[in-house]
Design an enzyme around this catalytic site. Structure first.
Site, PDB file in Angstrom:
ATOM      1  N   PRO A  10       0.785  -1.314   0.130  1.00 38.33           N
ATOM      2  CA  PRO A  10      -0.001  -0.216  -0.159  1.00 38.33           C
ATOM      3  C   PRO A  10       0.643   1.145  -0.125  1.00 38.33           C
ATOM      4  O   PRO A  10       1.963   1.443   0.441  1.00 38.33           O
ATOM      5  CB  PRO A  10      -0.751  -0.254   1.350  1.00 38.33           C
ATOM      6  CG  PRO A  10      -0.067  -0.894   2.190  1.00 38.33           C
ATOM      7  CD  PRO A  10       0.440  -2.181   1.170  1.00 38.33           C
ATOM      8  N   ASN A  11       0.701   2.309  -0.802  1.00 36.66           N
ATOM      9  CA  ASN A  11       0.969   3.733  -1.224  1.00 36.66           C
ATOM     10  C   ASN A  11       2.226   3.660  -1.571  1.00 36.66           C
ATOM     11  O   ASN A  11       2.722   4.734  -1.803  1.00 36.66           O
ATOM     12  CB  ASN A  11       0.888   4.240   0.446  1.00 36.66           C
ATOM     13  CG  ASN A  11      -0.252   4.369   1.137  1.00 36.66           C
ATOM     14  OD1 ASN A  11      -1.261   4.804   0.297  1.00 36.66           O
ATOM     15  ND2 ASN A  11      -0.372   4.201   2.133  1.00 36.66           N
ATOM     16  N   ARG A  18       5.774  12.086  -3.009  1.00 40.16           N
ATOM     17  CA  ARG A  18       5.563  12.884  -1.706  1.00 40.16           C
ATOM     18  C   ARG A  18       6.648  12.142  -0.782  1.00 40.16           C
ATOM     19  O   ARG A  18       7.187  11.381  -0.975  1.00 40.16           O
ATOM     20  CB  ARG A  18       4.367  12.543  -1.161  1.00 40.16           C
ATOM     21  CG  ARG A  18       2.924  13.493  -1.827  1.00 40.16           C
ATOM     22  CD  ARG A  18       1.844  13.108  -1.298  1.00 40.16           C
ATOM     23  NE  ARG A  18       0.744  13.052  -2.271  1.00 40.16           N
ATOM     24  CZ  ARG A  18      -0.411  12.276  -2.127  1.00 40.16           C
ATOM     25  NH1 ARG A  18      -0.742  11.720  -1.180  1.00 40.16           N
ATOM     26  NH2 ARG A  18      -1.132  12.141  -3.303  1.00 40.16           N
ATOM     27  N   TYR A  23      11.637   8.868   1.704  1.00 46.99           N
ATOM     28  CA  TYR A  23      11.580   7.626   0.688  1.00 46.99           C
ATOM     29  C   TYR A  23      12.107   8.039  -0.840  1.00 46.99           C
ATOM     30  O   TYR A  23      12.396   7.098  -1.528  1.00 46.99           O
ATOM     31  CB  TYR A  23      10.095   7.350   0.178  1.00 46.99           C
ATOM     32  CG  TYR A  23       9.312   6.791   1.443  1.00 46.99           C
ATOM     33  CD1 TYR A  23       9.810   5.610   2.239  1.00 46.99           C
ATOM     34  CD2 TYR A  23       8.180   7.362   2.043  1.00 46.99           C
ATOM     35  CE1 TYR A  23       9.108   5.299   3.258  1.00 46.99           C
ATOM     36  CE2 TYR A  23       7.497   7.071   3.135  1.00 46.99           C
ATOM     37  CZ  TYR A  23       7.917   6.070   3.901  1.00 46.99           C
ATOM     38  OH  TYR A  23       7.292   5.733   5.097  1.00 46.99           O
ATOM     39  N   ASN A  79       8.202  -5.688  -0.318  1.00 44.93           N
ATOM     40  CA  ASN A  79       7.960  -4.375   0.300  1.00 44.93           C
ATOM     41  C   ASN A  79       6.602  -4.102   0.559  1.00 44.93           C
ATOM     42  O   ASN A  79       5.716  -3.684   0.119  1.00 44.93           O
ATOM     43  CB  ASN A  79       8.341  -3.117  -0.091  1.00 44.93           C
ATOM     44  CG  ASN A  79       8.469  -1.918   0.751  1.00 44.93           C
ATOM     45  OD1 ASN A  79       7.762  -2.049   1.812  1.00 44.93           O
ATOM     46  ND2 ASN A  79       9.031  -0.871   0.575  1.00 44.93           N
ATOM     47  N   ALA A  82       2.859  -0.652   5.091  1.00 47.44           N
ATOM     48  CA  ALA A  82       2.316  -0.603   6.399  1.00 47.44           C
ATOM     49  C   ALA A  82       1.646  -1.782   6.879  1.00 47.44           C
ATOM     50  O   ALA A  82       1.680  -2.153   8.049  1.00 47.44           O
ATOM     51  CB  ALA A  82       1.502   0.559   6.488  1.00 47.44           C
ATOM     52  N   GLU A 104      12.091  -9.633   2.601  1.00 48.90           N
ATOM     53  CA  GLU A 104      11.470  -8.462   2.968  1.00 48.90           C
ATOM     54  C   GLU A 104      12.394  -7.120   2.626  1.00 48.90           C
ATOM     55  O   GLU A 104      13.403  -7.123   2.803  1.00 48.90           O
ATOM     56  CB  GLU A 104      11.161  -8.468   4.542  1.00 48.90           C
ATOM     57  CG  GLU A 104      10.775  -7.298   4.999  1.00 48.90           C
ATOM     58  CD  GLU A 104      10.417  -7.549   6.528  1.00 48.90           C
ATOM     59  OE1 GLU A 104      10.655  -8.536   7.230  1.00 48.90           O
ATOM     60  OE2 GLU A 104       9.742  -6.437   7.029  1.00 48.90           O
ATOM     61  N   HIS A 106      12.546  -2.909   2.908  1.00 46.61           N
ATOM     62  CA  HIS A 106      11.985  -1.561   3.190  1.00 46.61           C
ATOM     63  C   HIS A 106      13.046  -0.483   2.778  1.00 46.61           C
ATOM     64  O   HIS A 106      14.367  -0.719   3.069  1.00 46.61           O
ATOM     65  CB  HIS A 106      11.938  -1.479   4.771  1.00 46.61           C
ATOM     66  CG  HIS A 106      10.938  -2.262   5.366  1.00 46.61           C
ATOM     67  ND1 HIS A 106       9.585  -2.161   5.226  1.00 46.61           N
ATOM     68  CD2 HIS A 106      11.109  -3.425   5.962  1.00 46.61           C
ATOM     69  CE1 HIS A 106       8.903  -3.154   5.441  1.00 46.61           C
ATOM     70  NE2 HIS A 106       9.750  -4.228   6.167  1.00 46.61           N
ATOM     71  N   ARG A 113      12.710   4.567  13.009  1.00 50.45           N
ATOM     72  CA  ARG A 113      11.625   5.593  13.005  1.00 50.45           C
ATOM     73  C   ARG A 113      10.893   4.977  14.244  1.00 50.45           C
ATOM     74  O   ARG A 113      10.828   4.528  15.304  1.00 50.45           O
ATOM     75  CB  ARG A 113      11.034   5.070  11.687  1.00 50.45           C
ATOM     76  CG  ARG A 113      11.837   5.577  10.484  1.00 50.45           C
ATOM     77  CD  ARG A 113      11.208   5.434   9.120  1.00 50.45           C
ATOM     78  NE  ARG A 113      10.122   6.234   8.988  1.00 50.45           N
ATOM     79  CZ  ARG A 113       9.150   6.069   8.002  1.00 50.45           C
ATOM     80  NH1 ARG A 113       9.638   4.837   7.192  1.00 50.45           N
ATOM     81  NH2 ARG A 113       8.230   6.683   7.932  1.00 50.45           N
TER      82      ARG A 113
HETATM   83  O1  CA2 Z   1      10.437   1.888   4.240  1.00 51.12           O
HETATM   84  C1  CA2 Z   1       9.557   1.469   3.768  1.00 51.12           C
HETATM   85  O2  CA2 Z   1       9.924   1.070   2.540  1.00 51.12           O
HETATM   86  C2  CA2 Z   1       8.163   1.103   4.271  1.00 51.12           C
HETATM   87  O3  CA2 Z   1       7.866  -0.216   4.115  1.00 51.12           O
HETATM   88  C3  CA2 Z   1       7.502   2.171   3.666  1.00 51.12           C
HETATM   89  C4  CA2 Z   1       5.913   2.055   4.282  1.00 51.12           C
HETATM   90  C5  CA2 Z   1       5.855   2.214   5.448  1.00 51.12           C
HETATM   91  O4  CA2 Z   1       4.688   2.187   6.385  1.00 51.12           O
HETATM   92  C6  CA2 Z   1       6.830   1.189   6.409  1.00 51.12           C
HETATM   93  O5  CA2 Z   1       6.820   1.369   7.677  1.00 51.12           O
HETATM   94  C7  CA2 Z   1       8.122   1.220   5.592  1.00 51.12           C
HETATM   95  C8  CA2 Z   1       5.173   3.382   3.618  1.00 51.12           C
HETATM   96  C9  CA2 Z   1       5.042   3.251   2.287  1.00 51.12           C
HETATM   97  C10 CA2 Z   1       4.197   4.339   1.696  1.00 51.12           C
HETATM   98  O6  CA2 Z   1       5.005   5.217   0.626  1.00 51.12           O
HETATM   99  C11 CA2 Z   1       4.907   6.614   0.153  1.00 51.12           C
HETATM  100  C12 CA2 Z   1       5.743   7.065  -0.512  1.00 51.12           C
HETATM  101  C13 CA2 Z   1       5.584   8.544  -0.833  1.00 51.12           C
HETATM  102  C14 CA2 Z   1       4.525   9.084  -0.250  1.00 51.12           C
HETATM  103  C15 CA2 Z   1       3.892   8.492   0.688  1.00 51.12           C
HETATM  104  C16 CA2 Z   1       4.080   7.097   1.016  1.00 51.12           C
END
Ligand code: CA2
Length: 157
Positions: A10-11, A18, A23, A79, A82, A104, A106, A113
């Site tokens: 997701p996302n 963003r 990221y 990946n 969340a 896995e 990230h 974090r």
């Molecule tokens: O660090 C990572 O790759 C995460 O898997 C990214 C997830 C986060 O919930 C994990 O804790 C760590 C979030 C992915 C959302 O990605 C976005 C990218 C750009 C803007 C908003 C969200």
């Protein structure tokens, strides 16, 4: 040619648009292109799949579990976004396919974090974990898969 699955949850479709401080500025299509290029170098077909829906991710893991059993897939770089921190269903899916190596991955160092990101339901079911190398982690995870599963691969240095 065996397949490697690059699976994003997701996302992650928002990558590069963003939160660049967290990221980076690379978009998901760019990450997927990097992975396809790495696959070409290493001698694997790369399939990329992203979904914001838990069930769609589970279905894809099941599909690759079948391909792995048939000797047509090497593994998966995952990946889970969340869902990493919430999803017993994804844990069960990886355990359930029994054999498919899942790495896995990230982008950020989740351990540096918020504390709710420190626990992963994916880790106990994963064959390996790559954390905190930015989007380069996807390619590092692919190489890890190849090094550990097919160490004779002539593309490895
Ligand atoms: O660090 C990572 O790759 C995460 O898997 C990214 C997830 C986060 O919930 C994990 O804790 C760590 C979030 C992915 C959302 O990605 C976005 C990218 C750009 C803007 C908003 C969200």
């Amino acid at each position: 040619m065996k397949k490697i699955l690059i699976l994003n949850g997701p996302n992650l479709n928002l990558l590069g648009t963003r939160e660049p401080a967290q990221y980076g500025a690379t978009t998901l299509p760019q990450v997927e292109a990097m992975c396809r290029a790495a696959g070409e170098r290493l001698g694997y077909e790369v399939e990329c799949f992203q979904s914001n829906h838990e069930g769609a991710l589970i279905d894809k893991i099941h599909e690759y579990g079948r391909l792995w059993k048939e000797g047509r897939a090497l593994g998966c770089v995952f990946n889970a976004g969340a869902y990493t921190h919430t999803s017993v269903a994804l844990h069960d899916a990886i355990k359930g396919v029994d054999g498919l190596p899942v790495i896995e991955c990230h982008i950020s160092n989740v351990h540096a974090r918020e504390s709710f990101r420190h626990h992963s339901y994916i880790s106990p079911a994963a064959a390996g974990i790559v954390v905190g190398f930015g989007v380069a982690g996807y390619v590092i995870a692919m190489e890890g898969l190849v090094r550990t599963r097919e160490p004779g691969n002539s593309a490895l240095a």
